[in-house]
Design an enzyme around this catalytic site. Structure first.
Site, PDB file in Angstrom:
ATOM      1  N   HIS A  26      55.380  37.490  30.955  1.00 57.82           N
ATOM      2  CA  HIS A  26      54.902  38.176  32.243  1.00 57.82           C
ATOM      3  C   HIS A  26      53.445  38.174  32.477  1.00 57.82           C
ATOM      4  CE1 HIS A  26      52.941  41.834  30.759  1.00 57.82           C
ATOM      5  NE2 HIS A  26      53.786  41.633  29.647  1.00 57.82           N
ATOM      6  N   CYS A  27      53.017  38.421  33.936  1.00 63.40           N
ATOM      7  CA  CYS A  27      51.818  38.712  34.036  1.00 63.40           C
ATOM      8  C   CYS A  27      51.301  39.728  34.675  1.00 63.40           C
ATOM      9  CB  CYS A  27      51.128  37.482  35.193  1.00 63.40           C
ATOM     10  SG  CYS A  27      52.018  37.462  36.607  1.00 63.40           S
ATOM     11  N   ALA A  28      50.271  39.939  35.490  1.00 64.49           N
ATOM     12  CA  ALA A  28      50.010  41.275  35.927  1.00 64.49           C
ATOM     13  C   ALA A  28      51.178  42.060  36.766  1.00 64.49           C
ATOM     14  CB  ALA A  28      48.661  41.169  36.610  1.00 64.49           C
ATOM     15  N   ARG A  30      54.368  39.961  37.653  1.00 62.34           N
ATOM     16  CA  ARG A  30      55.639  39.279  37.666  1.00 62.34           C
ATOM     17  C   ARG A  30      56.124  38.925  36.333  1.00 62.34           C
ATOM     18  NH1 ARG A  30      52.308  35.251  41.535  1.00 62.34           N
ATOM     19  NH2 ARG A  30      50.970  35.900  39.865  1.00 62.34           N
TER      20      ARG A  30
END
Length: 595
Positions: A26-28, A30
């Site tokens: 995951h990112c910030a 998504r």
């Protein structure tokens, strides 16, 4: 039960189950999935999950937008699925399985040449500076070049050949090393392989065309009795080095699988390196040379034909979109091959002008949005970066966001490319794009290239201002103009009611979904837009009445004369300021006039 446990279970089911997930991270905002079969993901059902705000596929990854709570959602997804997450780099690596062949080729080219760019840029600057020293007659020196008139600068020019030669003549060493590094092979073997392609024992590639076949057979060949091999070097050659590098990697992988570990240190390098060197000089080198020569000849013919102006205009206009796709990495290899075959390249001047045009478009946005201190933190450095040859901050930070500056830059770059191609402008080296790119241009082409630079600055600048004022290609930056037609582009109206509303702030308009507060972004308060203000003054967007003025003054409610209610909210969490920094010019119940 966790906050997102049900949604996590639904996402796992609708994405195709645990067996369909190759990797997840995951990112910030998504969740990033690499799916074994992307077709198994039921996007319609995933979109109905309350937590999910959207989804898209990019670079082989299926990305599900969750929002600021994505770390919490991710942890609960890992628990319900039993799948351990991976690093972002591992996810990117796994994602390559979902890329089509063209995307994979582009990715490989980018990974090979990106580590070499610092050296290539320095080499381009050095060779450009040497051009000025040794090739430009100076009027103030009675027509002599600087090296002819000064012993000191003659020595400087000679000394600078050392790094210039190291970077470009020995480029195959860098390529074979980079391939070995990126593909997990032994890096020192890649370096040794590259050296065997440019060894001083070989006939220098630059001297091949001036050496007869008889001389090569007599003086530059290995005679093995029943066959001979030409001792030809591959200085500055790209494709022979790439072919040799890939063969080395695959041979090393093969022998590591089949040779016992106890003796692998001895036999894996031996059986990988020697056959590759032999194949490079007998098969891969000659084939790669011909392929490279063919590609460069086709490009050169296209840019020197009677239709060269058309080719130049199209390439100049389309180079920026190539950067977005990553295809621009292929031009580096073509440029290098053109210089190796013809001593100069007609492609690099257009690339420089494209960089300049993107910077000029951002400069116009800086001028149009002057006073927007927040945006200037991105836009001003982007102009400098683009004019020094790195356009990604300009394109992704400003031009693509507004669209119309990007198109203005494409048009300006196309016109400039057409112009320099028409006048047969060529570069003697590659390296720094943008304004310093003039150092790489042939001295006799300086004037025409300077005119091309002027075109690449003026045309995008003027077109950017025109497109914004005329509303052409422009849906997000219509400051002071009627906003009603644009509202439907951002959110679907809940009621079919039309209101002529004008911008209440000087600033930049964005879709409501870009609001940092999910209450607004998700339309819970109704349809609308987000405006980044350029100054701290709020004006009435229509004729009407102040229906509500919060005691904290951070929000104001208005009712138009036709009965439409509008809420204007200043900032996020500004209620906590308790009215500090706000000054109201009206009171609740006052009538207001547009503007």
């Amino acid at each position: 039960m966790g906050k997102y446990e049900k949604d996590a279970k639904d996402l796992l089911q609708f994405i195709g189950g645990k067996e369909n997930i190759s990797a997840v991270t995951h990112c910030a905002t998504r969740m990033r999935f690499v799916l074994n079969d992307p077709k198994k993901a039921d996007e319609e059902k995933i979109g109905d999950i309350p937590t999910v705000k959207g989804m898209f596929t990019n670079a082989g990854q299926f990305q599900v937008i969750i929002g600021n709570d994505v770390p919490v959602f991710y942890n609960e997804f890992v628990q319900v699925s039993g799948i351990e997450g991976v690093s972002k780099e591992a996810a990117k690596s796994a994602a390559k399985q979902n890329q089509h062949p063209v995307q994979r080729v582009i990715t490989v080219l980018a990974e090979i040449f990106t580590p070499l760019l610092p050296a290539i840029i320095v080499g381009g600057l050095i060779l450009g500076f040497r051009n000025i020293l040794e090739a430009v007659p100076m009027g103030w020196l009675d027509g002599q070049t600087i090296t002819e008139a000064s012993q000191f600068w003659n020595a400087v020019n000679s000394f600078l050949w050392l790094p210039g030669e190291a970077i470009f003549h020995f480029l195959p060493v860098g390529i074979t090393w980079s391939i070995a590094r990126k593909m997990g092979a032994t890096e020192i073997l890649g370096i040794v392989l590259g050296i065997t392609l440019v060894s001083p024992q070989l006939l220098n590639a630059y001297a091949v065309n001036g050496t007869s076949a008889a001389e090569i057979a007599a003086d530059w060949s290995w005679n093995f009795g029943f066959f001979t091999v030409d001792k030809i070097g591959y200085q500055a050659q790209v494709i022979p080095a790439m072919l040799a590098g890939f063969l080395l990697v695959y041979l090393e992988r093969f022998f590591r699988k089949h040779i016992p570990e106890a003796v692998s240190m001895i036999f894996v390098p031996f059986f990988s390196l020697l056959p590759t060197i032999l194949a490079a000089h007998i098969i891969l080198g000659p084939i790669g040379w011909r392929i490279g020569t063919l590609i460069s000849s086709v490009v050169n013919a296209g840019l020197t034909s009677s239709f060269s102006w058309l080719f130049g205009g199209i390439f100049g206009a389309l180079y920026s979109p190539l950067v977005i796709t990553g295809l621009h990495h292929t031009t580096l290899a073509i440029d290098s091959q053109l210089i190796a075959d013809f001593g100069s390249t007609n492609l690099w001047p257009m690339i420089c002008l494209s960089n300049i045009a993107q910077g000029a478009a951002v400069a116009a946005v800086v001028y149009l949005h002057r006073g927007n201190k927040k945006e200037e933190q991105v836009s001003v450095p982007s102009v400098i970066s683009a004019w020094l040859g790195v356009t990604e901050p300009a394109m992704f930070g400003i031009n693509l966001k507004y669209t119309y500056p990007f198109i203005a830059a494409m048009i300006g770059s196309g016109i400039a490319g057409l112009f320099v191609t028409l006048f047969k402008v060529r570069a003697l080296s590659i390296g720094v794009g943008g304004l310093p790119g003039i150092l790489a241009i042939r001295p006799e082409d300086y004037l025409m290239f300077a005119i091309g630079m002027l075109i690449a600055i003026v045309v995008p600048f003027v077109l950017t201002m025109f497109f914004r004022r005329a509303g052409i290609f422009n849906k997000l930056d219509r400051v002071g103009e009627q906003m009603t037609p644009e509202l439907s582009d951002y959110d679907t109206p809940r009621e079919k009611q039309v209101l002529d509303m004008f911008s209440p702030l000087k600033g930049t308009v964005h879709p409501l979904k870009e609001a940092k507060d999910p209450v607004f972004a998700e339309g819970m308060m109704g349809q609308g837009v987000v405006i980044d203000p350029a100054e701290g003054k709020l004006y009435a967007p229509f004729d009407g009445q102040v229906s509500l003025l919060f005691p904290t003054k951070h929000a104001i409610g208005l009712v138009s004369n036709s009965g439409t209610e509008v809420l204007i909210h200043i900032g996020i969490d500004t209620v906590q300021l308790d009215g500090k920094y706000f000054e109201a010019k009206v009171a609740q119940g006052d009538n207001v006039t547009k503007g």
